[in-house]
Design an enzyme around this catalytic site. Structure first.
Site, mmCIF file in Angstrom:
data_model
loop_
_atom_site.group_PDB
_atom_site.id
_atom_site.type_symbol
_atom_site.label_atom_id
_atom_site.label_comp_id
_atom_site.label_asym_id
_atom_site.label_seq_id
_atom_site.Cartn_x
_atom_site.Cartn_y
_atom_site.Cartn_z
ATOM 1 C CB CYS A 118 6.943 3.059 1.421
ATOM 2 S SG CYS A 118 6.444 1.322 1.451
ATOM 3 C CG HIS A 258 9.675 3.724 -1.681
ATOM 4 N ND1 HIS A 258 10.209 2.742 -0.878
ATOM 5 C CD2 HIS A 258 8.417 3.295 -2.014
ATOM 6 C CE1 HIS A 258 9.330 1.770 -0.723
ATOM 7 N NE2 HIS A 258 8.234 2.077 -1.395
ATOM 8 C CG ASN A 288 8.386 -1.695 -1.230
ATOM 9 O OD1 ASN A 288 8.991 -1.166 -0.300
ATOM 10 N ND2 ASN A 288 7.200 -1.264 -1.626
#
Length: 343
Positions: A118, A258, A288
């Site tokens: 990520c 993020h 996500n």
């Protein structure tokens, strides 16, 4: 050239793509026998997008890349380098970046994948910027693309609720004036690798009947420990990147973190003292999307007019590895800002 005599990389164009299929909390609540509110309160997520069968990271990345190239008014053949940040590649090899390069018609641009989970987009952005700063490249395509629905265990309701699929892309090039990438920070702590991993499918545990039976080809994560890590990583990486850029948190015009969990983001901005209305949030709609979260959000900010010439953007990622990274970018402006791409 930048105003201080340095060559800086700036964003010349952005693009993004998410699959059509929407999986909302109602669908998951019916599947797992929980409430929609249980999911929303713990994650801030209302829905996510899942790719259709047969759709891979290169497919999503290609569509985002084409948008970014069009926005930048750059032809594929002008690219010197293609970097794809992904931890869900189409296959082990060839790289997803090479697959995208081929379908774009961007030969012979150097192409490779970057795996920092990520944090991948920030890692890739900073890496690409170095090629531009030292004159090795003038046009670089950076893609973040992940198809998390392929690696989440459908029997694990806590993990499934958190993830979605998508891709985002930017085209980078040298910029004039005081704009472009001002500063960055990256780091890692491999001792935390077991907190978020997919144990099988690599050279240590090749696919076998045993690994499939043990469900080791899906994400395994320690949620509570990762939550604490994520907040600390978000705050520390952001502060160090801002310090390196010579900026204070109150100079941030738009924070693009993020998008892992809304509670993480809110805890982070509280410590950073960044106003809530300066933080871009897409986790509620897309969940996500791993390496794609930041470029998807950035493209949305551009398309909706939330980014203006000369604005200071802070982009911060954190993820498996454990990895973290932050980049401070002053948005490339028109003549009034002394900016603009070097053609």
């Amino acid at each position: 050239m930048a105003g201080d005599g340095q060559v800086r990389a700036g964003v010349l164009g952005t693009g993004s793509h998410v699959p059509d299929r929407i999986v909302d909390n109602r669908e998951l609540a019916e599947r797992y026998g929980c409430s929609e509110d249980w999911i929303l309160k713990r994650t801030g997520i209302q829905q996510r997008r899942f790719a259709a069968p047969g759709v891979a990271a290169s497919d999503l990345g290609l569509l985002a890349a084409r948008q970014a190239l069009d926005a930048a008014e750059v032809e594929p053949r002008e690219l010197d380098l293609v970097i794809c940040a992904t931890y869900t590649p189409d296959m082990a090899f060839p790289s997803t970046a090479c697959l995208i390069q081929d379908r774009l018609g961007a030969q012979p641009a150097a192409s490779f994948d970057l795996q920092a989970a990520c944090s991948g987009f920030v890692y890739a952005l900073v890496t690409a910027a170095q090629f531009i700063a030292n004159g090795a490249a003038r046009r670089v395509l950076v893609v973040g693309s992940d198809v998390n629905s392929r690696i989440i265990d459908p029997m694990d309701q806590k993990v499934t609720a958190l993830f979605g699929d998508g891709a985002g892309a930017v085209v980078l090039g040298p910029v004039n004036g005081s704009t472009g990438l001002l500063g960055w920070h990256m780091g890692a702590d491999g001792s935390g690798g077991s907190l978020f991993r997919m144990p099988a499918g690599g050279s240590r545990k090749p696919a076998s009947a045993e690994t499939i039976e043990a469900r080791e080809h899906f994400i395994q994560m320690d949620g509570p420990t990762l939550f604490r890590f994520a907040v600390e990583a978000l705050v520390t990486a952001s502060r160090r990147a801002l310090d390196r850029s010579g900026l204070a948190p109150d100079a941030v015009d738009l924070f693009v973190p993020h998008q892992a969990n809304l509670r993480i983001l809110e805890a982070g901005i509280e410590r950073l003292k960044i106003p809530r209305d300066r933080m871009l949030v897409t986790v509620d709609r897309y969940a996500n999307t791993a390496a794609a979260t930041i470029p998807i959000a950035l493209d949305e900010a551009v398309r909706t007019g939330r980014v203006s010439p000369g604005a200071n953007l802070l982009m911060t990622g954190f993820g498996a590895g454990l990895t973290w990274g932050a980049a401070v970018l002053r948005w490339t402006g028109g003549k009034s800002e002394g900016g603009g791409p070097i053609r």
